[in-house]
Design a protein around this motif. Structure first.
Motif, PDB file in Angstrom:
ATOM      1  N   LEU A 170       0.841  -1.212   0.000  1.00 33.25           N
ATOM      2  CA  LEU A 170       0.000   0.000   0.000  1.00 33.25           C
ATOM      3  C   LEU A 170       0.869   1.252   0.000  1.00 33.25           C
ATOM      4  O   LEU A 170       0.539   2.247  -0.660  1.00 33.25           O
ATOM      5  N   ALA A 171       1.972   1.216   0.726  1.00 36.83           N
ATOM      6  CA  ALA A 171       2.891   2.361   0.727  1.00 36.83           C
ATOM      7  C   ALA A 171       3.531   2.531  -0.639  1.00 36.83           C
ATOM      8  O   ALA A 171       3.688   3.659  -1.133  1.00 36.83           O
ATOM      9  N   ARG A 172       3.893   1.415  -1.288  1.00 41.48           N
ATOM     10  CA  ARG A 172       4.491   1.486  -2.617  1.00 41.48           C
ATOM     11  C   ARG A 172       3.527   2.100  -3.625  1.00 41.48           C
ATOM     12  O   ARG A 172       3.934   2.847  -4.526  1.00 41.48           O
ATOM     13  N   LEU A 173       2.228   1.828  -3.445  1.00 37.97           N
ATOM     14  CA  LEU A 173       1.204   2.382  -4.329  1.00 37.97           C
ATOM     15  C   LEU A 173       0.896   3.858  -4.014  1.00 37.97           C
ATOM     16  O   LEU A 173       0.109   4.493  -4.708  1.00 37.97           O
ATOM     17  N   GLY A 174       1.523   4.376  -2.952  1.00 40.33           N
ATOM     18  CA  GLY A 174       1.292   5.764  -2.587  1.00 40.33           C
ATOM     19  C   GLY A 174      -0.021   5.996  -1.873  1.00 40.33           C
ATOM     20  O   GLY A 174      -0.502   7.133  -1.785  1.00 40.33           O
ATOM     21  N   LEU A 175      -0.615   4.936  -1.312  1.00 42.08           N
ATOM     22  CA  LEU A 175      -1.929   5.057  -0.680  1.00 42.08           C
ATOM     23  C   LEU A 175      -1.848   5.249   0.828  1.00 42.08           C
ATOM     24  O   LEU A 175      -2.807   5.722   1.439  1.00 42.08           O
ATOM     25  N   THR A 176      -0.734   4.864   1.439  1.00 42.56           N
ATOM     26  CA  THR A 176      -0.600   4.990   2.887  1.00 42.56           C
ATOM     27  C   THR A 176       0.755   5.583   3.232  1.00 42.56           C
ATOM     28  O   THR A 176       1.672   5.606   2.406  1.00 42.56           O
ATOM     29  N   VAL A 177       0.848   6.045   4.458  1.00 40.04           N
ATOM     30  CA  VAL A 177       2.123   6.524   4.967  1.00 40.04           C
ATOM     31  C   VAL A 177       2.287   5.976   6.378  1.00 40.04           C
ATOM     32  O   VAL A 177       1.355   6.018   7.189  1.00 40.04           O
ATOM     33  N   GLY A 178       3.438   5.382   6.651  1.00 42.55           N
ATOM     34  CA  GLY A 178       3.712   4.850   7.975  1.00 42.55           C
ATOM     35  C   GLY A 178       4.538   5.816   8.786  1.00 42.55           C
ATOM     36  O   GLY A 178       5.517   6.374   8.287  1.00 42.55           O
ATOM     37  N   GLU A 179       4.136   6.044  10.017  1.00 41.05           N
ATOM     38  CA  GLU A 179       4.840   6.961  10.893  1.00 41.05           C
ATOM     39  C   GLU A 179       5.266   6.202  12.149  1.00 41.05           C
ATOM     40  O   GLU A 179       4.408   5.735  12.913  1.00 41.05           O
ATOM     41  N   PRO A 180       6.577   6.020  12.353  1.00 42.68           N
ATOM     42  CA  PRO A 180       7.064   5.250  13.498  1.00 42.68           C
ATOM     43  C   PRO A 180       6.464   5.746  14.809  1.00 42.68           C
ATOM     44  O   PRO A 180       6.465   6.948  15.105  1.00 42.68           O
ATOM     45  N   GLY A 181       5.922   4.796  15.566  1.00 45.41           N
ATOM     46  CA  GLY A 181       5.347   5.139  16.852  1.00 45.41           C
ATOM     47  C   GLY A 181       3.921   5.642  16.787  1.00 45.41           C
ATOM     48  O   GLY A 181       3.268   5.806  17.830  1.00 45.41           O
TER      49      GLY A 181
END
Length: 438
Positions: A49-60
């Motif tokens: 999903l991140a590769r598709l530009g649909l999500t962003v992960g934020e540590p913590g």
């Protein structure tokens, strides 16, 4: 169930709007439990999903659905018939570390001694200390000005609006390149100005082609990293603009939006003719489009009129935005981001040169734009429609044309797609254009 299946289902929910931007998705462990998959598989789902530009992960903090890439305005022309693959019509460059920059800056503001000051109204055009911070920054661009001649605005477009409102009257003639930044057309119409298109050549604008009887009030120029043609005018061409302005006794409105991309450019027009040049720029391309912070440098003779214009319109930049922007200007964050942008833009141009090799293109090697001339049998409206059907949004040349001539061309903005996907997107664009039969 494979990770591809789970990712496809979630991607469909996100693209349909069922899961809106800003939604916090389940943790990897919770997703694994809900879907009956291993935690490692859930990790691969979120990576896809991140590769598709649909999500962003934020540590913590978790994984969030991100806003769609690119500017999603209300215009019908921006509504694509299929899920968006890439927005090549509008540049919104961002760097990976900028979310962290923003959090640190906001924490710093929250810990400031007089945070209440950010809730108070500032003078139109900004406080002297903030204007001084911009003046110090502009020294690096070759603009040497007093803080009193700097006015802060809500973006570069607002700076242009302020300048035109201060130095022109309805019916005045504004000389502009025959191909130029589309926003100036909108502002000219709003101010009741008449446009005088300047023919463009490989070396820059041909001011000599303007009839001497044309009563030009001001010349709008982008001498450094032109939008859309990418040129950087040499010293001789810059001197000709200044000579024209002095001979016609008119003003120069210099747009420095993309000037940071060419640090070795000759001196700006403002340095050559400070008595008749209004310099505008902002942080939309070197920092973030959403910051909406801009500035205008005006000669003494027009500063008071510009302040009055601000007093009757936007008043200037909001204090919170001003504090963020001037803090980053002063602590070196903007300089660091500009270095990152220059490296990023150069890398994207290298990818574009490879993907578009053999096509008729014009581009500065360090710019975020490519001007793509189409073949005689390719209509730009048809080409843009075909690309929209592939999920790729582009700009057609008529958006940049100020005169009756509309070249058969597209403007490609390179900043938005992930760098590792840009080559494939441009290849897809090229293949789509190749389907247009003679």
């Amino acid at each position: 169930m494979s990770y591809q299946q789970v990712a496809a289902e979630l991607a469909a929910s996100i693209r349909s709007g069922q899961v809106p931007p800003g939604t916090r998705l389940p943790t990897h462990r919770d997703l694994a439990r809900e879907r009956g998959i291993a935690v490692g598989t859930a990790t691969r789902v979120y990576a896809e999903l991140a590769r598709l530009g649909l999500t962003v992960g934020e540590p913590g903090r978790g994984t969030y659905v991100r806003e769609p890439a690119g500017y999603d305005g209300p215009e019908p022309s921006r509504a694509l018939p299929v899920p968006r693959v890439a927005d090549l019509s509008f540049n919104q460059p961002l760097a990976a570390q900028q979310a962290g920059d923003l959090r640190r800056a906001l924490r710093g503001l929250a810990a400031a001694g007089d945070i209440e000051a950010l809730l108070r109204q500032e003078p139109p055009g900004g406080r002297r200390a903030d204007r001084a911070a911009v003046a110090r920054y502009l020294l690096g661009r070759g603009v040497d000005t007093a803080p009193a001649n700097v006015l802060l605005t809500g973006g570069t477009q607002a700076a242009l609006d302020t300048v035109l409102g201060a130095v022109t009257r309805p019916g005045d003639v504004l000389a502009v390149d025959a191909l130029t930044y589309p926003g100036i057309r909108l502002l000219a119409a709003a101010h009741g100005l008449r446009l005088a298109p300047i023919p463009v050549t490989a070396a820059g604008p041909d001011l000599g082609a303007l009839p001497r009887r044309t009563p030009v009030r001001a010349v709008y120029a982008i001498p450094t990293v032109h939008n859309p043609l990418g040129w950087v005018l040499g010293r001789r061409e810059r001197a000709r603009i200044v000579e024209f302005a002095r001979a016609r006794d008119c003003l120069i409105v210099e747009d420095g939006t993309y000037a940071f991309l060419e640090p070795s450019a000759p001196p700006p027009l403002q340095a050559l003719a400070p008595e008749r040049t209004c310099y505008v720029a902002g942080t939309s391309k070197n920092v973030a489009a959403g910051l909406r912070f801009g500035f205008a440098v005006l000669p003494d003779t027009h500063t008071a009129a510009a302040v009055r214009r601000l007093r009757t319109t936007t008043w200037g930049s909001p204090p919170l935005v001003t504090a963020l922007a001037t803090g980053w200007l002063s602590d070196g964050t903007v300089t660091r981001l500009e270095q990152t942008r220059r490296a990023d833009a150069a890398a994207r141009q290298r990818i574009a040169r490879t993907a578009l090799h053999g096509l008729d293109t014009i581009a500065h090697p360090g710019a975020y734009t490519v001007w793509l001339h189409l073949q005689p049998h390719q209509r730009m409206e048809h080409a843009a429609a075909l690309l929209a059907g592939e999920g790729i949004l582009v700009s057609t040349a008529d958006a940049f044309a100020t005169g009756p001539y509309r070249p058969r061309a597209l403007r490609l903005a390179l900043a938005n797609p992930p760098l590792d996907e840009l080559g494939a997107i441009l290849h897809r664009l090229r293949v789509t254009l190749d389907t247009i039969a003679p």
